[in-house]
Design an enzyme around this catalytic site. Structure first.
Site, mmCIF file in Angstrom:
data_model
loop_
_atom_site.group_PDB
_atom_site.id
_atom_site.type_symbol
_atom_site.label_atom_id
_atom_site.label_comp_id
_atom_site.label_asym_id
_atom_site.label_seq_id
_atom_site.Cartn_x
_atom_site.Cartn_y
_atom_site.Cartn_z
ATOM 1 N N GLU A 63 33.706 43.725 32.291
ATOM 2 C CA GLU A 63 34.642 44.542 33.052
ATOM 3 C C GLU A 63 35.921 43.760 33.361
ATOM 4 O O GLU A 63 37.031 44.289 33.260
ATOM 5 C CB GLU A 63 34.001 45.020 34.369
ATOM 6 C CG GLU A 63 32.783 45.883 34.177
ATOM 7 C CD GLU A 63 31.470 45.101 34.049
ATOM 8 O OE1 GLU A 63 30.417 45.715 34.219
ATOM 9 O OE2 GLU A 63 31.500 43.870 33.798
ATOM 10 N N CYS A 94 28.458 43.985 38.095
ATOM 11 C CA CYS A 94 28.033 43.059 39.150
ATOM 12 C C CYS A 94 28.895 43.284 40.396
ATOM 13 O O CYS A 94 29.900 44.003 40.346
ATOM 14 C CB CYS A 94 28.129 41.612 38.658
ATOM 15 S SG CYS A 94 29.831 40.990 38.515
ATOM 16 N N CYS A 97 32.631 42.401 39.950
ATOM 17 C CA CYS A 97 33.326 43.372 39.112
ATOM 18 C C CYS A 97 33.515 44.699 39.835
ATOM 19 O O CYS A 97 34.510 45.392 39.614
ATOM 20 C CB CYS A 97 32.605 43.567 37.783
ATOM 21 S SG CYS A 97 32.888 42.176 36.666
#
Length: 139
Positions: A63, A94, A97
C-alpha cells in the site's frame, strides 16, 4: 453514476492490477508477497508491492509503494483500494498502512480484500481504522 456492471468491472480492474503487482513483490525474508492497487481521483490505477530489505523490517508495504506512485504522479486523493496477499486470503492493510491510506482518503473510501479469485470483501476505511488521525485537525 456507475451501474453495478460498470462498478464490478472497475473493481475487477483493481483486483487484476493488485494481483499483477503482487507478482513483482520482493519478499525474500518473509516469503509473504502482497500487492495493492489504488484508484486515484484522476481515475488512474497506481500499484505497489511489498519490498523488503535485509535490515528487516525496514521495507515498504504494498500500500505504501502504491501511495508513493500515486503521489509522484501528482495525485493526492484515493478513491478505492484493492489488496491481495499470496498466502493470506482477505489480508487487510497493516495498522501503519491504514493510517497512510487515511492520509489520502476519506472515511467512506472502499477497501477491497481479495483472494486469488477476486474481491471477496469490501469495507469502508472507517471500518478498518475507526479513530484515525484527521489531517484537518492536526495540520
Amino acid at each position: 453514476m456507475h451501474n453495478n456492471k460498470e462498478r464490478s468491472m472497475s473493481e475487477n480492474e483493481l483486483f487484476v492490477a493488485a494481483r499483477e503487482a503482487m507478482a513483482k513483490a520482493h519478499a525474500p525474508y518473509s516469503k509473504f508477497p502482497v500487492g495493492a492497487a489504488i484508484r486515484a481521483e484522476d481515475g488512474k490505477i497506481y500499484t505497489g508491492a511489498n519490498i523488503e530489505n535485509l535490515s528487516f523490517p525496514e521495507g515498504w508495504c504494498a500500500e505504501t509503494t502504491a501511495i508513493s506512485h500515486m503521489v509522484m504522479a501528482g495525485q493526492r486523493k484515493i478513491m478505492e483500494v484493492a489488496v491481495i496477499a499470496e498466502k493470506l486470503a482477505l489480508c487487510p492493510p497493516c495498522g501503519g498502512c491504514r493510517q497512510r491510506l487515511a492520509e489520502f482518503s476519506g472515511a467512506s473510501t472502499r477497501i477491497y480484500l481479495c483472494d486469488e479469485t477476486g474481491i471477496k470483501k469490501s469495507l469502508a476505511l472507517a471500518d478498518l481504522l475507526p479513530h484515525s488521525f484527521e489531517t484537518e485537525i492536526l495540520g
